[in-house]
Design an enzyme around this catalytic site. Structure first.
Site, PDB file in Angstrom:
ATOM      1  CD  GLU A   1      92.159  -0.705 -17.461  1.00  0.00           C
ATOM      2  OE1 GLU A   1      92.074   0.524 -17.257  1.00  0.00           O
ATOM      3  OE2 GLU A   1      93.211  -1.333 -17.419  1.00  0.00           O
TER       4      GLU A   1
ATOM      5  N   GLY B   1      90.301   3.125  -8.078  1.00  0.00           N
ATOM      6  CA  GLY B   1      90.596   4.489  -7.657  1.00  0.00           C
ATOM      7  C   GLY B   1      90.077   5.483  -8.686  1.00  0.00           C
TER       8      GLY B   1
ATOM      9  CG  ASN C   1      87.157   6.235 -18.966  1.00  0.00           C
ATOM     10  OD1 ASN C   1      87.269   5.034 -19.146  1.00  0.00           O
ATOM     11  ND2 ASN C   1      86.692   6.755 -17.837  1.00  0.00           N
TER      12      ASN C   1
ATOM     13  CD  GLU D   1      93.668   7.141 -13.220  1.00  0.00           C
ATOM     14  OE1 GLU D   1      93.614   6.659 -14.365  1.00  0.00           O
ATOM     15  OE2 GLU D   1      93.920   6.452 -12.205  1.00  0.00           O
TER      16      GLU D   1
ATOM     17  CD  GLU E   1      97.484   0.951 -14.916  1.00  0.00           C
ATOM     18  OE1 GLU E   1      97.986   1.841 -14.196  1.00  0.00           O
ATOM     19  OE2 GLU E   1      96.413   1.114 -15.539  1.00  0.00           O
TER      20      GLU E   1
HETATM   21 ZN   LIG Z   1      96.643   3.331 -14.088  1.00  0.00          ZN
END
Ligand SMILES: [Zn+2]
Length: 881
Positions: free
Chosen positions: A126, A266, A270, A303, A325
């Protein structure tokens, strides 16, 4: 510059892909010096595309070894090679494309695509890293199923990981081995990952609520295997929470987390194989502070939550980044609020928003939550897209209510599972389930800038009606001169003399009215609007505005010192209470910067703080927040132009004036150090330690007798990193020789522990005492300093810019010039990190004229250099007036 005018990507030019990818097979022959990648892509022309439609395969810095279409070499006339990659023309309706590329992971210092970290090979795709691995339609709306075969030296890389489930593995001749991974869920290329390394695996299990057995595996370097317990426990809490709070369940047989030392971000979500900056995985009470523990838990959760908000439902294009996000930050904030920090989580988040997002929204890099153009997408992983994006989601929930919001989320996941969608799709669903018109609300996605809200009340004693007047205005931002009103939820309550809430009835128009309540959400949707609260027998003693920070706005309610002090003493909303104290403290600092000490205000603050210290009903964790001044970054926003060194001086002077008279009370309220020095990850213990450390910092700052000695004692006797680090931070601005002794001791102790050593680098770089430039030079020559490691570079340059005002903002511009030199050096290795660290240099418009000119000159010089697209983009936007 390399790209004098980087080409602009426009939202208005979005077109759905002409080709779908039906399947992707990837074979990696892994080697750090040269990795061969063979890819087999099955494509089909989309129905909407005409027969002449060409297929775009993105590629960057790749060596193309072979290209075959349906088993044959293509006609050279049908293949165009350009800056974006390959364009294939004249394809049949379906085709199989074979591509072989060669990569040099060892030489990849940008840390995008396939690279080497420590002894491992790993990937970061990404936003556009996949095109550095192979030629492919590298855009988030092209989803397909992946089958990945990894081959590598068995001794050097015993662990071979990729997304999904492992379906095969075995030995190969020549000491090599292989593993095959299949991901049953179609995904865009930015979610692809692989890892090859010699890593320890710490594992656990989780049973989902429907009974699926999931193996949880955390991969770290062998010597770190005893620092994974917190990460695993956090993961299990997050998985359970997502089921209970959001109805989301995990969908593969294994969930893997790999800790990597060299990482730009951070962590990365995936599918099934998260890659993490080691900083957000490894923890033990001896090496990590409470804040580290909280961050790790929240990043692990973030995540994990992406598995639904991002992976199962993904973004159509990068303009929609906040779709995943903003929503996922909202979800992780809810998790930390409900599981760990409770009432003060909101305060922490607002502090961050005000210190980082508000300045972004007021500066040259301002952009909407959903931008409509970009030159380099890497520069849009911003506080606005993430944190303001989360605020937008939270407002939506405030407007339509918790239950309806949850139904909307369920519908969103159900309807768009396996698809790539937009923020409009998200709002559409919320409008559908709520039956509300959210047309105006959408402006939060398209309009940049922090709205300024002014508020006031008028009480009519005869009728018992309180009129609430609200007005909004958003200042212009680059490219958006004219602003329109937004739909803003304003939560408020009225407090009586004794601090209790006063009930009243909100009358909305002549006919509609609601039952009497003691808290309301007013919906401001025009430039100006008035609301009426009926049935009050007396005027309220104070109005508690914007409770829970119900909207990301800056508020001016023109409240006097007495009213604010009343809120500090009594407000039952933790945020509003804290904010009242912040407003008073901010005013006191502004007065000093403007050269007029407000002795009455400072005395009132001392009285208010004294009362808080005496009030045993105030929880330690909240008290710690109430005793804190607004940050320097936030205070800078109070001025059109300011001298950062003077603001720092005024801030320290107010701290001293307010708290020096309270030295004894502070000691009396100090929690028992020995009792809480256990590093326990509980809300109570962390709250006590926060208060303990805040009081120590205050006592040192105001020069209280014996405070420096107490800090030294705390450092030497500490068994938890939280207490040791707080003691060091407390003396970091002290000229007492004990500062040097303690820091030197810390460096000796943790020289070989990179994550802990980063803390030492940060303290040294951020300290204003002595010759900060000489110290900075020494840090960069320290044997532990490595330019290719983003954590280390950030640990030095970040605090130097953010905290070392005296040196970074030295009036002759030395600090700015040094920084520009370092950034240029870093840019050659790692453009993404360089571009991020360059942002403080774009703040010149807010500095007093001399420093402003110095900073701008430095930025102009940088603009003349041969820069990466990432850094060039920030520098150019930073220069625009
Ligand atoms: Zn994120």
């Amino acid at each position: 510059m390399k790209d004098a005018a980087p080409s602009m990507v426009l939202l208005s030019e979005y077109r759905a892909p002409d080709w779908c990818v039906e399947h992707l097979d990837l074979h990696f022959a892994l080697d750090p010096a040269e990795t061969r990648v063979e890819s087999r892509i099955r494509v089909r022309r989309a129905e909407r595309a005409g027969p002449g439609a060409a297929l775009r395969l993105h590629g960057q810095d790749l060596e193309l070894l072979r290209l075959e279409i349906d088993g044959k070499e293509p006609d050279p006339d049908s293949v165009t090679v350009d800056a974006e990659g390959l364009l294939l023309a004249g394809l049949p309706e379906t085709a199989v494309i074979r591509i072989e590329t060669s990569l040099r992971p060892e030489a990849n210092t940008a840390l995008e695509g396939l690279y080497v970290s420590g002894g491992s090979l790993c990937t970061q795709c990404e936003a556009e890293g996949f095109r550095r691995i192979t030629y492919f339609p590298d855009r988030p709306d092209v989803l397909t199923r992946y089958r990945v075969r990894l081959e590598a030296d068995a001794a050097r890389y015993p662990v071979l990981l990729a997304n999904g489930n492992r379906v095969d593995a075995g030995e190969l001749p020549g000491g090599r081995h292989y593993a095959v991974w299949e991901d049953p869920f179609p995904k865009p290329s930015y979610l692809f990952a692989l890892v090859a390394g010699d890593l320890a695996c710490v594992s656990d299990r989780f049973t989902t609520r429907s009974g699926r057995e999931v193996a949880l595996e955390v991969y770290v370097e062998h010597h770190n295997r005893d620092r994974c317990d917190h990460a695993l426990a956090s993961l299990k809490r997050a998985m359970r929470y997502d089921e209970e709070a959001f109805g989301r369940e995990y969908d593969l047989d294994v969930y893997m987390i790999v800790a990597v030392d060299d990482f730009n971000m951070g962590a990365m979500e995936n599918k099934g194989l998260n890659l993490f900056n080691a900083k957000y995985v490894l923890a033990s009470p001896e090496t990590a502070t409470d804040d580290d523990y909280v961050h790790i838990e929240s990043v692990i959760a973030h995540e994990y939550f992406h598995n639904w908000s991002g992976n199962r439902v993904t973004c159509r294009d990068w303009f929609q980044l906040s779709l995943k996000e903003g929503l996922t930050v909202f979800r992780d904030q809810e998790f930390t609020t409900d599981c760990t920090l409770f009432g003060v989580k909101r305060i922490d988040d607002v502090q961050r928003l005000r210190a980082f997002q508000f300045p972004e929204d007021a500066g040259p890099l301002a952009h909407p939550v959903r931008p409509d153009h970009y030159a380099e997408i890497n520069n849009f992983y911003t506080m606005t897209v993430y944190e303001k994006g989360a605020e937008v989601i939270r407002m939506l929930r405030a407007l339509i209510g918790r239950d309806v919001f949850r139904r909307g989320l369920d519908l969103y996941f159900e309807r768009f599972d396996g698809q790539a969608v937009t923020t409009d799709d998200f709002v559409d669903v919320m409008a559908e389930v709520s039956g509300r018109d959210l047309g105006l609300f959408r402006r939060w996605y398209t309009q940049a800038g922090t709205p300024r809200l002014s508020a006031g009340t008028r009480f009519d004693a005869e009728t018992g009606v309180l009129q609430v007047d609200l007005a909004q205005q958003t200042p212009p931002t680059p490219g958006q001169k004219e602003k329109h009103p937004l739909h803003i939820p304003v939560r408020l309550a009225l407090l009586d003399r004794d601090g209790s809430r006063l009930p009243a009835q909100l009358v909305d128009g002549p006919e509609m009215s609601t039952p009497a309540m003691s808290e309301w959400v007013l919906e401001l949707s025009a430039d100006k609007q008035s609301f009426k609260l009926h049935g009050l027998r007396k005027a309220p003693a104070a109005v508690s505005w914007l409770r829970g920070f119900s909207a990301p706005v800056s508020l001016d309610a023109g409240q006097g010192t007495d009213e604010l002090a009343h809120l500090v003493a009594h407000d039952d909303d933790a945020f509003a209470r804290w904010d009242a104290a912040q407003t008073l403290l901010r005013r006191a600092v502004i007065a000093r910067v403007e050269g007029a000490i407000d002795a009455t205000l400072e005395a009132a603050l001392t009285t208010a703080m004294a009362a808080l210290l005496e009030d045993s009903a105030v929880e330690p964790v909240l008290l710690a927040a109430l005793l804190e001044l607004p940050s320097h970054r936030e205070l800078m926003e109070s001025f059109e132009r300011a001298d950062p060194v003077a603001v720092d001086g005024a801030r320290r002077a107010v701290e001293k004036a307010v708290f020096a008279p309270l030295a004894e009370r502070l000691v009396a309220r100090t929690p028992d150090r020995k009792r809480w020095d256990d590093g326990a990850f509980t809300a109570e213990a962390m709250g006590q330690r926060r208060l303990l450390n805040r009081i120590l910092a205050l006592r040192v700052a105001v020069g209280a007798e014996g405070a420096v000695a107490e800090a030294a004692r705390q450092y030497r006797e500490a068994s938890s990193q939280t207490l040791a680090m707080a003691a060091l931070a407390a003396v970091n601005e002290s000229t007492d020789p004990v500062r040097g002794e303690l820091l030197a001791d810390f460096e000796r102790r943790y020289r070989n522990d990179p994550l802990v050593l980063d803390k030492w680098f940060a303290l040294e770089a951020g300290s204003q005492v002595g010759d900060g430039f000489a110290r900075l030079e020494r840090l960069l020559e320290h044997p532990g300093f490595r330019w290719p490691n983003p954590n280390r570079v950030r640990a030095v340059l970040g605090p130097f810019m953010a905290q070392n005002h005296r040196h970074f903002h030295q009036a002759d511009g030395t600090g700015y010039r040094r920084l520009a030199g370092y950034l240029e050096q870093l840019d050659a290795l790692n453009p993404q990190t360089a571009a991020r660290l360059a942002q403080p240099l774009t703040r010149w418009q807010r500095l007093e004229p001399n420093r402003s000119a110095q900073m701008r000159a430095v930025l102009e010089q940088l603009a003349g250099k041969d820069l990466s697209r990432d850094l060039a983009d920030v520098v150019q936007r930073g220069l625009a007036r």
